[in-house]
Design a protein around this motif. Structure first.
Motif, PDB file in Angstrom:
ATOM      1  N   ARG A 211       0.663  -1.190   0.252  1.00  0.00           N
ATOM      2  CA  ARG A 211       0.067   0.127  -0.002  1.00  0.00           C
ATOM      3  C   ARG A 211       0.804   1.297   0.044  1.00  0.00           C
ATOM      4  NH1 ARG A 211      -3.323   1.925  -1.501  1.00  0.00           N
ATOM      5  NH2 ARG A 211      -4.049   3.118   0.080  1.00  0.00           N
ATOM      6  N   GLY A 212       1.960   1.177   0.760  1.00  0.00           N
ATOM      7  CA  GLY A 212       2.987   2.216   0.827  1.00  0.00           C
ATOM      8  C   GLY A 212       3.430   2.494  -0.648  1.00  0.00           C
ATOM      9  N   LEU A 213       3.808   1.471  -1.165  1.00  0.00           N
ATOM     10  CA  LEU A 213       4.631   1.553  -2.610  1.00  0.00           C
ATOM     11  C   LEU A 213       3.378   2.164  -3.503  1.00  0.00           C
ATOM     12  CD1 LEU A 213       6.698   0.997  -4.551  1.00  0.00           C
ATOM     13  CD2 LEU A 213       5.929  -1.176  -4.694  1.00  0.00           C
ATOM     14  N   GLN A 214       2.087   1.862  -3.557  1.00  0.00           N
ATOM     15  CA  GLN A 214       1.084   2.175  -4.220  1.00  0.00           C
ATOM     16  C   GLN A 214       1.090   3.744  -3.936  1.00  0.00           C
ATOM     17  OE1 GLN A 214      -2.475   0.115  -3.751  1.00  0.00           O
ATOM     18  NE2 GLN A 214      -3.347   0.847  -5.624  1.00  0.00           N
ATOM     19  N   GLU A 215       0.906   4.185  -3.090  1.00  0.00           N
ATOM     20  CA  GLU A 215       0.763   5.483  -2.742  1.00  0.00           C
ATOM     21  C   GLU A 215       1.810   6.396  -3.144  1.00  0.00           C
ATOM     22  OE1 GLU A 215      -2.155   7.323  -1.793  1.00  0.00           O
ATOM     23  OE2 GLU A 215      -3.047   5.263  -1.560  1.00  0.00           O
ATOM     24  N   PHE A 216       3.176   5.845  -2.832  1.00  0.00           N
ATOM     25  CA  PHE A 216       4.382   6.547  -3.184  1.00  0.00           C
ATOM     26  C   PHE A 216       4.372   6.806  -4.725  1.00  0.00           C
ATOM     27  CE2 PHE A 216       7.228   5.860   0.664  1.00  0.00           C
ATOM     28  CZ  PHE A 216       6.143   6.341   1.598  1.00  0.00           C
ATOM     29  N   SER A 217       3.748   6.024  -5.466  1.00  0.00           N
ATOM     30  CA  SER A 217       3.947   5.811  -6.738  1.00  0.00           C
ATOM     31  C   SER A 217       3.201   6.914  -7.619  1.00  0.00           C
ATOM     32  CB  SER A 217       3.590   4.495  -7.362  1.00  0.00           C
ATOM     33  OG  SER A 217       4.328   3.347  -6.946  1.00  0.00           O
ATOM     34  N   TYR A 218       2.277   7.400  -6.918  1.00  0.00           N
ATOM     35  CA  TYR A 218       1.297   8.376  -7.304  1.00  0.00           C
ATOM     36  C   TYR A 218       1.916   9.923  -7.464  1.00  0.00           C
ATOM     37  CZ  TYR A 218      -2.346   4.785  -6.976  1.00  0.00           C
ATOM     38  OH  TYR A 218      -2.957   3.598  -7.261  1.00  0.00           O
ATOM     39  N   ASP A 219       2.835  10.244  -6.559  1.00  0.00           N
ATOM     40  CA  ASP A 219       3.272  11.483  -6.495  1.00  0.00           C
ATOM     41  C   ASP A 219       4.606  11.619  -5.937  1.00  0.00           C
ATOM     42  OD1 ASP A 219       2.908  10.648  -3.810  1.00  0.00           O
ATOM     43  OD2 ASP A 219       1.704  12.357  -3.231  1.00  0.00           O
ATOM     44  N   THR A 220       5.545  10.444  -5.656  1.00  0.00           N
ATOM     45  CA  THR A 220       6.745  10.481  -5.100  1.00  0.00           C
ATOM     46  C   THR A 220       7.800  10.021  -5.842  1.00  0.00           C
ATOM     47  OG1 THR A 220       5.853  10.591  -2.750  1.00  0.00           O
ATOM     48  CG2 THR A 220       8.040  10.182  -2.894  1.00  0.00           C
ATOM     49  N   LEU A 221       7.456   8.565  -6.237  1.00  0.00           N
ATOM     50  CA  LEU A 221       8.336   7.720  -6.961  1.00  0.00           C
ATOM     51  C   LEU A 221       8.445   8.146  -8.471  1.00  0.00           C
ATOM     52  CD1 LEU A 221       7.856   4.409  -5.031  1.00  0.00           C
ATOM     53  CD2 LEU A 221       9.430   6.161  -4.296  1.00  0.00           C
ATOM     54  N   LYS A 222       9.538   7.670  -9.087  1.00  0.00           N
ATOM     55  CA  LYS A 222       9.621   7.632 -10.414  1.00  0.00           C
ATOM     56  C   LYS A 222       8.724   6.737 -10.857  1.00  0.00           C
ATOM     57  CE  LYS A 222      14.217   9.552  -9.984  1.00  0.00           C
ATOM     58  NZ  LYS A 222      15.749   9.177 -10.396  1.00  0.00           N
ATOM     59  N   SER A 223       7.615   7.053 -11.051  1.00  0.00           N
ATOM     60  CA  SER A 223       6.647   5.938 -11.418  1.00  0.00           C
ATOM     61  C   SER A 223       5.989   6.076 -12.900  1.00  0.00           C
ATOM     62  CB  SER A 223       5.503   5.522 -10.473  1.00  0.00           C
ATOM     63  OG  SER A 223       4.769   6.815 -10.432  1.00  0.00           O
ATOM     64  N   VAL A 224       6.420   7.214 -13.380  1.00  0.00           N
ATOM     65  CA  VAL A 224       5.933   7.328 -14.923  1.00  0.00           C
ATOM     66  C   VAL A 224       6.782   6.281 -16.098  1.00  0.00           C
ATOM     67  CG1 VAL A 224       5.620   9.204 -16.542  1.00  0.00           C
ATOM     68  CG2 VAL A 224       5.202   9.698 -14.232  1.00  0.00           C
ATOM     69  N   LYS A 225       5.942   5.672 -16.423  1.00  0.00           N
ATOM     70  CA  LYS A 225       6.646   4.800 -17.575  1.00  0.00           C
ATOM     71  C   LYS A 225       6.111   5.062 -18.908  1.00  0.00           C
ATOM     72  CE  LYS A 225       6.804   0.401 -14.440  1.00  0.00           C
ATOM     73  NZ  LYS A 225       6.180  -0.820 -14.487  1.00  0.00           N
ATOM     74  N   SER A 226       6.943   4.739 -19.866  1.00  0.00           N
ATOM     75  CA  SER A 226       6.466   5.067 -21.221  1.00  0.00           C
ATOM     76  C   SER A 226       6.900   3.864 -22.155  1.00  0.00           C
ATOM     77  CB  SER A 226       7.491   6.189 -21.685  1.00  0.00           C
ATOM     78  OG  SER A 226       8.826   5.854 -21.541  1.00  0.00           O
ATOM     79  N   THR A 227       6.104   3.803 -23.095  1.00  0.00           N
ATOM     80  CA  THR A 227       6.165   2.809 -24.246  1.00  0.00           C
ATOM     81  C   THR A 227       5.944   3.098 -25.539  1.00  0.00           C
ATOM     82  OG1 THR A 227       5.224   0.509 -24.736  1.00  0.00           O
ATOM     83  CG2 THR A 227       3.606   2.352 -23.922  1.00  0.00           C
ATOM     84  N   GLU A 228       6.732   3.042 -26.631  1.00  0.00           N
ATOM     85  CA  GLU A 228       6.733   3.424 -28.300  1.00  0.00           C
ATOM     86  C   GLU A 228       5.932   2.205 -28.720  1.00  0.00           C
ATOM     87  OE1 GLU A 228      10.415   5.133 -29.952  1.00  0.00           O
ATOM     88  OE2 GLU A 228      10.213   3.169 -30.949  1.00  0.00           O
ATOM     89  N   LEU A 229       4.777   2.703 -29.223  1.00  0.00           N
ATOM     90  CA  LEU A 229       3.941   2.197 -30.124  1.00  0.00           C
ATOM     91  C   LEU A 229       3.609   2.639 -31.461  1.00  0.00           C
ATOM     92  CD1 LEU A 229       1.566   1.309 -27.112  1.00  0.00           C
ATOM     93  CD2 LEU A 229       3.297  -0.397 -27.987  1.00  0.00           C
ATOM     94  N   THR A 230       3.308   1.681 -32.403  1.00  0.00           N
ATOM     95  CA  THR A 230       2.966   2.319 -33.815  1.00  0.00           C
ATOM     96  C   THR A 230       1.136   2.129 -33.859  1.00  0.00           C
ATOM     97  OG1 THR A 230       4.932   1.802 -34.707  1.00  0.00           O
ATOM     98  CG2 THR A 230       2.853   1.925 -36.200  1.00  0.00           C
ATOM     99  N   VAL A 231       0.603   3.196 -34.233  1.00  0.00           N
ATOM    100  CA  VAL A 231      -0.930   2.952 -34.093  1.00  0.00           C
ATOM    101  C   VAL A 231      -1.197   2.301 -35.509  1.00  0.00           C
ATOM    102  CG1 VAL A 231      -2.967   4.180 -34.401  1.00  0.00           C
ATOM    103  CG2 VAL A 231      -1.261   5.345 -33.127  1.00  0.00           C
ATOM    104  N   PRO A 232      -1.886   1.115 -35.168  1.00  0.00           N
ATOM    105  CA  PRO A 232      -2.307   0.244 -36.230  1.00  0.00           C
ATOM    106  C   PRO A 232      -3.658   0.852 -37.095  1.00  0.00           C
ATOM    107  CG  PRO A 232      -3.406  -0.657 -34.345  1.00  0.00           C
ATOM    108  CD  PRO A 232      -2.573   0.467 -34.039  1.00  0.00           C
ATOM    109  N   SER A 233      -3.804   0.204 -38.075  1.00  0.00           N
ATOM    110  CA  SER A 233      -5.013   0.594 -39.075  1.00  0.00           C
ATOM    111  C   SER A 233      -6.324   0.457 -38.422  1.00  0.00           C
ATOM    112  CB  SER A 233      -5.070  -0.153 -40.143  1.00  0.00           C
ATOM    113  OG  SER A 233      -5.382  -1.795 -40.092  1.00  0.00           O
ATOM    114  N   THR A 234      -6.547  -0.122 -37.198  1.00  0.00           N
ATOM    115  CA  THR A 234      -7.715  -0.266 -36.427  1.00  0.00           C
ATOM    116  C   THR A 234      -7.667   0.774 -35.554  1.00  0.00           C
ATOM    117  OG1 THR A 234      -6.218  -1.581 -34.622  1.00  0.00           O
ATOM    118  CG2 THR A 234      -7.633  -2.697 -36.490  1.00  0.00           C
ATOM    119  N   LEU A 235      -6.663   1.585 -35.337  1.00  0.00           N
ATOM    120  CA  LEU A 235      -6.785   2.910 -34.564  1.00  0.00           C
ATOM    121  C   LEU A 235      -6.904   2.486 -33.123  1.00  0.00           C
ATOM    122  CD1 LEU A 235      -9.136   5.175 -36.730  1.00  0.00           C
ATOM    123  CD2 LEU A 235      -6.604   5.067 -37.010  1.00  0.00           C
ATOM    124  N   SER A 236      -6.818   1.426 -32.608  1.00  0.00           N
ATOM    125  CA  SER A 236      -6.687   1.098 -31.282  1.00  0.00           C
ATOM    126  C   SER A 236      -5.656   0.360 -30.653  1.00  0.00           C
ATOM    127  CB  SER A 236      -7.802   0.101 -31.053  1.00  0.00           C
ATOM    128  OG  SER A 236      -9.199   0.834 -31.405  1.00  0.00           O
TER     129      SER A 236
END
Length: 362
Positions: free
Chosen positions: A119-144
């Motif tokens: 629970r502490g890790l969960q709360e810390f992740s929202y505004d304290t820890l470096k919890s922002v992740k990123s992923t590189e994707l290509t939008v398919p023809s289905t647009l989803s």
């Protein structure tokens, strides 16, 4: 143990039994050539690994050196690993340092510590820890695109132009939303049910109409909008820049829109983003990988304070002033963790401020 030639290209048989250091009982399956043929004995599996322990299946001379080479993915995972500690280590350390006879917490179940740690890790992740992740994707023809497994909330979605510059993709907000239910209706507007008394559904007309919409009809963009951030690119529409009054700022952008289909668990994009490369940044709560989650060492003490306060606040026989003291300690250590993890550098601040009207000397 295999019997092979020195090149290792031919296997003549296997060693059945070792009688002495110089006497073996062998099973020969391929005829060994005449004299002057050098033989070597090799284990079919030179080593085995279990529980992070490597066992070498060979006789080694004293003071021999063994080189162990990690695979590429393991090497990459080790880079920067020292800056973190595992959640399971935090739990073990807490039970050793904060629980026991003569301590404020004489006994506690490990499951309780695991719960409060997560629970502490969960709360810390929202505004304290470096919890922002990123992923590189290509939008398919289905647009989803499917929502990531450890997704909690999005931070930003951007598409990448040919110069590598990010262009923010805005949420549809009040322009369009995906319906959660799309019931089949009769002439009176009532939902039609199947033989199992369940409502039948049809394909969403809202989504279908939005998918084929040209975003320019909403934004008012030019036909030949630039596809990159090159400020040297010019065209005949430059003369019209700054002369289009009365546009709605909320929709006056050419980057496209996205929305979240909560029912399907997908991100949906407008048609102008088809086949484009996007960067999706989102927040995770840090609990997607069970107890193998990592905690920055700069925030480790704050997590200990969170766990001890959480346990004391629900324990019986603990005076209220003690609970308040640890609540204040938890807040203070969390504040310190935020400052540490903010990673502010004076030279970077000075570099930014140099563009302001007031110069800062250093």
């Amino acid at each position: 143990m295999l019997i092979q030639n020195t090149a290792g290209t031919t296997t003549y048989g296997t060693v059945k039994q070792i009688l002495t250091t110089t006497t073996f009982t062998c099973t020969i399956t391929v005829q060994i050539p005449p004299a002057q043929t050098a033989l070597v004995f090799k284990f079919a599996e030179p080593y085995s690994e279990a529980g992070n322990i490597i066992t070498v299946n060979s006789y080694l001379i004293a003071n021999s050196y063994i080189k162990i080479q990690l695979i590429e993915s393991a090497i990459e995972n080790n880079h920067g690993e020292y800056a973190y500690t595992r959640l399971t280590d935090v739990i073990d350390n807490f039970l050793i340092a904060y629980v026991g006879a003569g301590k404020l917490i004489p006994s506690v179940k490990r499951t309780d510590v695991i719960f409060h740690a997560r629970r502490g890790l969960q709360e810390f992740s929202y505004d304290t820890l470096k919890s922002v992740k990123s992923t590189e994707l290509t939008v398919p023809s289905t647009l989803s695109l499917a929502i990531p497994q450890d997704y909690v909330n999005y931070v930003k979605a951007s598409w990448v132009d040919e110069l590598g510059v990010l262009h923010i993709i805005y949420p549809t907000d009040n322009l369009n939303q995906s319906p959660y239910y799309t019931f089949t209706q009769d002439d009176e507007g009532k939902p039609i049910q199947d033989g199992f008394d369940s409502n039948t559904e049809v394909t969403s007309q809202t989504n279908a109409t939005w998918d084929k919409t040209n975003p320019r009809y909403i934004s008012g963009g030019f036909n030949n909008d630039l596809n990159n951030a090159n400020v040297l690119d010019r065209n005949y529409t430059d003369g019209a820049l700054g002369q289009r009054y009365g546009l709605e700022p909320q929709t006056s952008q050419k980057n496209g829109w996205f929305k979240i289909d909560e029912r399907k668990g997908t991100f949906s994009f407008t048609s102008n983003l088809a086949n484009k490369l996007i960067l999706l940044q989102y927040v995770s709560d840090g609990n997607a990988y069970d107890l193998d989650s990592r905690i920055p060492k700069l925030a480790e003490e704050a997590l200990y304070a969170y766990i001890i306060y959480s346990i004391l606040s629900v324990s019986t026989g603990i005076q209220e002033y003690i609970v308040r003291r640890f609540k204040q300690e938890k807040s203070a250590k969390l504040r310190n963790a935020k400052i540490r993890l903010s990673n502010l550098k004076l030279d970077q601040i000075v570099q930014v401020m140099r563009g302001k009207s007031k110069w800062i000397k250093h």
